[in-house]
Write an enzyme that holds these catalytic residues in place. Structure first.
Site, PDB file in Angstrom:
ATOM      1  CE1 TYR A  54      -4.018  -1.843  -0.364  1.00  8.46           C
ATOM      2  CE2 TYR A  54      -2.884  -3.361   1.106  1.00  8.46           C
ATOM      3  CZ  TYR A  54      -3.896  -3.088   0.211  1.00  8.46           C
ATOM      4  OH  TYR A  54      -4.806  -4.065  -0.127  1.00  8.46           O
ATOM      5  CG  ASN A  88     -11.987   3.200  -7.435  1.00  9.92           C
ATOM      6  OD1 ASN A  88     -12.183   1.992  -7.487  1.00  9.92           O
ATOM      7  ND2 ASN A  88     -12.224   4.015  -8.450  1.00  9.92           N
ATOM      8  CB  VAL A  89      -8.186   2.639  -1.648  1.00  8.70           C
ATOM      9  CG1 VAL A  89      -9.075   1.521  -1.094  1.00  8.70           C
ATOM     10  CG2 VAL A  89      -7.121   2.062  -2.584  1.00  8.70           C
ATOM     11  CG  HIS A 105     -13.811  -1.553  -0.862  1.00  4.61           C
ATOM     12  ND1 HIS A 105     -13.853  -2.083  -2.130  1.00  4.61           N
ATOM     13  CD2 HIS A 105     -14.904  -2.028  -0.228  1.00  4.61           C
ATOM     14  CE1 HIS A 105     -14.944  -2.843  -2.261  1.00  4.61           C
ATOM     15  NE2 HIS A 105     -15.603  -2.812  -1.118  1.00  4.61           N
ATOM     16  N   GLY A 175     -17.464   1.481 -14.148  1.00  2.69           N
ATOM     17  CA  GLY A 175     -16.182   0.799 -14.012  1.00  2.69           C
ATOM     18  C   GLY A 175     -16.054  -0.157 -12.849  1.00  2.69           C
ATOM     19  CB  THR A 176     -17.611  -1.666 -10.259  1.00  2.00           C
ATOM     20  OG1 THR A 176     -17.611  -2.833  -9.418  1.00  2.00           O
ATOM     21  CG2 THR A 176     -19.033  -1.152 -10.408  1.00  2.00           C
TER      22      THR A 176
HETATM   23  N1  APR Z   1     -13.600   2.816 -18.059  1.00  2.00           N
HETATM   24  C1  APR Z   1     -14.603   2.227 -17.375  1.00  2.00           C
HETATM   25  N2  APR Z   1     -14.553   0.956 -16.953  1.00  2.00           N
HETATM   26  C2  APR Z   1     -13.460   0.246 -17.222  1.00  2.00           C
HETATM   27  C3  APR Z   1     -12.363   0.783 -17.928  1.00  2.00           C
HETATM   28  C4  APR Z   1     -12.471   2.136 -18.366  1.00  2.00           C
HETATM   29  N3  APR Z   1     -11.494   2.745 -19.052  1.00  2.00           N
HETATM   30  N4  APR Z   1     -11.416  -0.181 -18.048  1.00  2.00           N
HETATM   31  C5  APR Z   1     -11.892  -1.276 -17.439  1.00  2.00           C
HETATM   32  N5  APR Z   1     -13.132  -1.024 -16.934  1.00  2.00           N
HETATM   33  C6  APR Z   1     -14.028  -1.923 -16.197  1.00  2.00           C
HETATM   34  C7  APR Z   1     -13.817  -3.404 -16.445  1.00  2.00           C
HETATM   35  O1  APR Z   1     -14.486  -3.796 -17.649  1.00  2.00           O
HETATM   36  C8  APR Z   1     -14.451  -4.021 -15.194  1.00  2.00           C
HETATM   37  O2  APR Z   1     -15.843  -4.228 -15.358  1.00  2.00           O
HETATM   38  O3  APR Z   1     -13.797  -1.753 -14.817  1.00  2.00           O
HETATM   39  C9  APR Z   1     -14.203  -2.938 -14.131  1.00  2.00           C
HETATM   40  C10 APR Z   1     -13.124  -3.265 -13.134  1.00  2.00           C
HETATM   41  O4  APR Z   1     -13.505  -4.365 -12.369  1.00  2.00           O
HETATM   42  P1  APR Z   1     -12.589  -4.903 -11.183  1.00  2.00           P
HETATM   43  O5  APR Z   1     -11.170  -4.943 -11.621  1.00  2.00           O
HETATM   44  O6  APR Z   1     -13.201  -6.168 -10.693  1.00  2.00           O
HETATM   45  O7  APR Z   1     -12.664  -3.756 -10.073  1.00  2.00           O
HETATM   46  P2  APR Z   1     -13.809  -3.442  -9.004  1.00  2.00           P
HETATM   47  O8  APR Z   1     -15.137  -3.866  -9.492  1.00  2.00           O
HETATM   48  O9  APR Z   1     -13.630  -2.012  -8.608  1.00  2.00           O
HETATM   49  O10 APR Z   1     -13.371  -4.360  -7.795  1.00  2.00           O
HETATM   50  C11 APR Z   1     -14.100  -4.293  -6.600  1.00  2.00           C
HETATM   51  O11 APR Z   1     -12.626  -5.781  -5.467  1.00  2.00           O
HETATM   52  O12 APR Z   1     -10.426  -6.296  -5.497  1.00  2.00           O
HETATM   53  C12 APR Z   1     -11.411  -5.737  -4.719  1.00  2.00           C
HETATM   54  O13 APR Z   1     -11.424  -4.133  -3.019  1.00  2.00           O
HETATM   55  C13 APR Z   1     -11.111  -4.301  -4.380  1.00  2.00           C
HETATM   56  O14 APR Z   1     -12.499  -2.328  -4.596  1.00  2.00           O
HETATM   57  C14 APR Z   1     -12.087  -3.530  -5.249  1.00  2.00           C
HETATM   58  C15 APR Z   1     -13.237  -4.503  -5.397  1.00  2.00           C
END
Ligand code: APR
Length: 235
Positions: A54, A88-89, A105, A175-176
């Site tokens: 971190y 997001n952190v 988170h 973006g999740t």
């Molecule tokens: N713009 C928008 N979305 C995007 C982009 C972009 N340029 N690039 C990628 N993505 C999308 C991907 O298609 C995916 O659906 O962002 C998403 C990322 O997903 P993850 O990597 O799983 O991230 P997230 O959903 O934030 O993870 C949740 O899991 O690992 C733990 O605690 C951590 O907060 C995190 C949580």
């Protein structure tokens, strides 16, 4: 009166700023074992390795800037009561100008007690260049640790987040991958009458019957398109 617009953001929100997502190809969980660097068991096993992970993320954060997507979300405050709920952190929403951000988170720019991470008396801001070191103590005498919610830990901010989601007129997911609960379950609290948008370049399973307006684009372009759609509906 302004309508309530709630954003739920994930790692994809910051991808265009140069911060890796977790689950995409080349994502962080491919480079680092998630069980080691993002679980409470991993921290107990090797606190130094996790703390350094971190520290490195925090240093990287100083080298990146908010992207157009973050700035677009901040701009929505001209027309709406905006609440950003982020997984997001990083602090890119705040640096883009969003004034109400709930971090589900945790936050890279804060440190806390390892005895009771959510005791507000012992949560403190870190300077941009400040690392957390082994042996450094929180206010309660326990080892200072990153203020990050790891797998295996409670997500106390979810209660506050649910309260805002239940009042949403517009709910925007950006973006999740919606893989991680309880954040992924927030859509189930969105009122039926609310409009839901999802911005992501890849298909995402919302696990919900709520109708969703999908914008299959990256965050910057997607937020631009969202604003155009909202403008057509006269915001
Ligand atoms: N713009 C928008 N979305 C995007 C982009 C972009 N340029 N690039 C990628 N993505 C999308 C991907 O298609 C995916 O659906 O962002 C998403 C990322 O997903 P993850 O990597 O799983 O991230 P997230 O959903 O934030 O993870 C949740 O899991 O690992 C733990 O605690 C951590 O907060 C995190 C949580």
């Amino acid at each position: 009166m302004k309508k309530n617009l709630v954003v739920l953001s994930g790692a994809g929100m910051s991808a265009e700023s140069g911060i890796s997502t977790f689950r995409d190809a080349g994502g962080l969980w491919e480079q680092y074992p998630v069980a080691q660097v993002a679980s409470i068991e991993g921290y107990m096993r090797n606190p130094e390795l996790v703390t350094n992970f971190y520290n490195e993320r925090r240093r990287q954060l100083q080298e990146v800037v908010p992207n157009e997507g973050h700035r677009g979300v901040a701009a929505l405050e001209q027309w709406y009561n905006v609440t950003v709920i982020t997984q997001n952190v990083d602090n890119l929403h705040e640096r883009a100008g969003s004034s109400h951000v709930i971090h589900l988170h945790g936050e890279l720019m804060k440190a806390c007690s390892s005895r009771d991470p959510y005791d507000p008396r012992y949560i403190r801001a870190l300077r941009p260049d400040e690392d957390i070191h082994m042996g450094e103590k929180a206010g309660d005498g326990s080892q200072l640790r990153p203020f990050i919610v790891w797998f295996g830990e409670a997500v106390p901010e979810i209660e506050t987040a649910v309260g805002y989601v239940q009042q949403a007129d517009i709910f925007v997911i950006i973006g999740t991958s919606l893989n991680v609960y309880p954040a992924a379950g927030l859509l189930s609290y969105v009122p039926r009458r609310a409009e839901v948008f999802l911005i992501d370049p890849k298909p995402v399973d919302t696990h919900s019957s709520h109708s969703v307006h999908v914008i299959r684009k990256g965050a910057s372009e997607g937020v631009r398109e969202l604003i155009q759609i909202l403008e057509k509906g006269e915001l």
